[in-house]
Scaffold this motif. Structure first.
Motif, PDB file in Angstrom:
ATOM      1  N   HIS A  79     -53.474 -83.232 148.961  1.00  0.00           N
ATOM      2  CA  HIS A  79     -54.119 -82.743 147.206  1.00  0.00           C
ATOM      3  C   HIS A  79     -54.806 -83.633 146.532  1.00  0.00           C
ATOM      4  N   GLY A  80     -54.405 -84.704 146.912  1.00  0.00           N
ATOM      5  CA  GLY A  80     -54.869 -86.116 145.325  1.00  0.00           C
ATOM      6  C   GLY A  80     -56.048 -86.690 146.109  1.00  0.00           C
ATOM      7  N   TYR A  81     -56.057 -86.700 147.883  1.00  0.00           N
ATOM      8  CA  TYR A  81     -57.579 -87.363 148.150  1.00  0.00           C
ATOM      9  C   TYR A  81     -58.527 -85.734 148.557  1.00  0.00           C
ATOM     10  N   GLY A  82     -58.327 -84.983 148.084  1.00  0.00           N
ATOM     11  CA  GLY A  82     -58.715 -84.227 148.236  1.00  0.00           C
ATOM     12  C   GLY A  82     -59.276 -83.288 149.675  1.00  0.00           C
ATOM     13  N   PRO A 119     -51.499 -89.308 140.699  1.00  0.00           N
ATOM     14  CA  PRO A 119     -52.564 -89.984 140.712  1.00  0.00           C
ATOM     15  C   PRO A 119     -53.541 -89.893 141.559  1.00  0.00           C
ATOM     16  N   HIS A 120     -54.518 -89.314 141.975  1.00  0.00           N
ATOM     17  CA  HIS A 120     -55.688 -89.190 142.814  1.00  0.00           C
ATOM     18  C   HIS A 120     -56.052 -90.645 143.878  1.00  0.00           C
ATOM     19  N   GLY A 121     -57.312 -90.226 144.682  1.00  0.00           N
ATOM     20  CA  GLY A 121     -57.177 -91.062 145.595  1.00  0.00           C
ATOM     21  C   GLY A 121     -59.132 -90.569 146.693  1.00  0.00           C
ATOM     22  N   GLY A 122     -59.614 -91.730 147.254  1.00  0.00           N
ATOM     23  CA  GLY A 122     -60.302 -90.767 147.964  1.00  0.00           C
ATOM     24  C   GLY A 122     -61.693 -90.452 147.380  1.00  0.00           C
ATOM     25  N   LYS A 123     -61.941 -89.685 147.605  1.00  0.00           N
ATOM     26  CA  LYS A 123     -63.068 -88.255 147.278  1.00  0.00           C
ATOM     27  C   LYS A 123     -62.558 -87.794 145.791  1.00  0.00           C
ATOM     28  N   GLY A 124     -60.562 -87.816 146.167  1.00  0.00           N
ATOM     29  CA  GLY A 124     -60.619 -86.677 144.860  1.00  0.00           C
ATOM     30  C   GLY A 124     -60.484 -86.703 143.383  1.00  0.00           C
ATOM     31  N   THR A 125     -60.528 -86.169 142.798  1.00  0.00           N
ATOM     32  CA  THR A 125     -61.225 -86.137 141.483  1.00  0.00           C
ATOM     33  C   THR A 125     -59.396 -85.844 140.245  1.00  0.00           C
ATOM     34  N   ALA A 126     -58.358 -85.727 140.717  1.00  0.00           N
ATOM     35  CA  ALA A 126     -57.320 -84.882 139.713  1.00  0.00           C
ATOM     36  C   ALA A 126     -55.989 -84.946 140.885  1.00  0.00           C
ATOM     37  N   GLY A 127     -55.576 -85.103 140.577  1.00  0.00           N
ATOM     38  CA  GLY A 127     -53.849 -84.990 140.724  1.00  0.00           C
ATOM     39  C   GLY A 127     -53.200 -83.739 141.176  1.00  0.00           C
ATOM     40  N   HIS A 128     -52.723 -83.247 141.720  1.00  0.00           N
ATOM     41  CA  HIS A 128     -51.834 -82.005 142.124  1.00  0.00           C
ATOM     42  C   HIS A 128     -50.783 -82.704 142.689  1.00  0.00           C
TER      43      HIS A 128
END
Length: 451
Positions: free
Chosen positions: A235-238, A322-331
């Motif tokens: 989810h963090g990576y979208g 945290p988030h990564g790649g195209k992600g904009t927020a951690g989940h």
């Protein structure tokens, strides 16, 4: 509660209201039926039999609520308050059955045995967040309608837990309390929490092994905790595992980035033995002062801040994952317990009255203050009384608002086994991340299409 026990209670309730038995006889028979003395007295009072008078309070309905295990007095106190207030006004009495200490699996076995037999011995059931879809698809629980719980009221609650209780556009349980994964970090080693997973890796490498033994500990063993950790990173990576239209979408570029990131942690910023870690080994490693970061649930906060048992007391803080790649927020992945109405209950309307009571501010606040439960009513986290008694709650609201459920499926018990199997193979480097995701996609598709 067994059927014969329920029959005894129904019989003595009728007799005490009709004045056909005295108070002492009522209490004796209630305790023989399995109630504690306090529960028997509470039931007597609800029936208008607090003395030897022949008065009653009308046609009261006796409900049974089977909860998960509560080691605090919280559920008992909430039920007692309901019986003395709403219950007295509306002719409802709730008998509370505490759940087994063995956990959710034991409780699930009890539910499935009873519900397959179309048993009405339980009116309200506490069910784990991973089971509303299964219970709904099996027609074991009543959906909560818009007329009962309108959207204007639902909007006041955390949306992630509601999504976890939603299957085929119907809400199959009401979320009372939730849980969430959070990032613990050593503020004496890392001044600011990382925004991205790449940031976390760089900060962990800067701290370990020069300043501390490990960079990051988490739950890498082949069990349910690994599913939580995996979906959080995805989810963090979208990415997603199963989308809102019930399509398997896990074999995606986003999920590949996420799983590759996790595989790369093993033996670098995380110990090789992290593939054996559940929550407690991670917590103990962290509390011993051996890691710069930890992913865990809120329960570890109080223990980590206790100087009698922790070497990191007053040296850490928490943040969103945290988030990564195209992600904009951690989940964060959601845990928690939800209140469902037995489809075979003889008193579904009265059962909803109790469930609705448990959603109200007083009951939600009681769970937060008295048991440190992360409840679902958002206003609780802004309540000054709650914040003063539970300082952790001042930090949790923004994290909870971004939390998401694990894959919602009527066959979740099978879904989780497939996820655990292939993700674990990747972590152990038995297969590549790409191979693991391809196998995971193939393993999930028949489960999702048949649910």
């Amino acid at each position: 509660m067994l059927p014969e026990q329920r029959e005894v209670l129904d019989e003595i309730i009728v007799k005490i209201r009709a004045g056909r038995i005295r108070r002492r006889t009522f209490l004796e028979r209630a305790m023989v039926a399995g109630l504690s003395s306090s529960a028997a007295i509470s039931l007597l009072e609800a029936c208008g039999g607090s003395s030897n008078s022949q008065g009653g309070n009308g046609a009261a309905k006796n409900l049974v609520w089977q909860s998960e295990n509560d080691s605090t007095p919280t559920y008992k106190n909430l039920v007692d308050t309901f019986n003395k207030t709403v219950g007295q006004q509306k002719g409802i009495h709730v008998t509370w059955n505490n759940g087994p200490t063995g956990g959710g699996d034991e409780l699930l076995t009890k539910y499935t045995t009873a519900l397959r037999a179309r048993s009405s011995t339980m009116d309200v059931m506490s069910i784990d967040i991973i089971y509303p879809a299964q219970f709904g698809a099996s027609e074991w629980t009543n959906p909560i309608t818009d007329s009962q719980w309108p959207a204007s009221e639902r909007d006041k609650y955390l949306q992630g837990p509601i999504k976890g209780c939603t299957y085929q556009n119907k809400i199959w349980a009401a979320p009372y309390r939730t849980d969430l994964g959070i990032l613990y970090y050593r503020k004496d080693l890392v001044p600011n929490p990382p925004a991205t997973y790449d940031d976390m890796v760089n900060q962990a490498k800067g701290a370990s092994p020069s300043k501390i033994k490990y960079g990051y500990v988490w739950q890498g063993s082949q069990y349910e905790g690994l599913v939580c950790d995996f979906v959080e990173v995805v989810h963090g990576y979208g990415g997603e595992v199963i989308d809102a239209n019930n399509n398997v979408v896990v074999n995606s570029p986003e999920a590949l980035q996420a799983l590759t990131q996790m595989v790369n942690w093993v033996g670098t910023i995380s110990p090789t033995a992290v593939t054996t870690y559940t929550e407690e080994p991670a917590r103990l490693t962290w509390q011993n002062g051996d890691s710069a970061f930890m992913r865990n649930w809120p329960y570890a906060y109080v223990q980590s801040n206790d100087p009698k048992q922790s070497k990191v007391a007053d040296k850490f803080d928490i943040a969103s994952l945290p988030h990564g790649g195209k992600g904009t927020a951690g989940h964060s992945a959601i845990g928690g317990w939800n209140l469902a109405i037995n489809a075979f209950s003889k008193n579904p309307d009265e059962a909803w009255e109790f469930v609705h009571y448990m959603l109200q501010p007083d009951a939600q606040k009681g769970g937060a203050i008295n048991a440190s439960w992360t409840v679902t009513l958002q206003s609780v986290y802004d309540d000054p009384d709650v914040q003063s008694k539970q300082p952790l709650f001042t930090k949790l609201k923004p994290i909870l608002q971004n939390a998401l459920p694990r894959p919602v499926s009527a066959r979740y018990a099978d879904v989780t086994k497939v996820i655990q199997q292939y993700v674990y193979q990747a972590l152990k480097k038995q297969v590549t991340p790409a191979q693991a995701l391809s196998s995971l996609e193939s393993g999930l598709k028949p489960l999702v299409t048949s649910s």
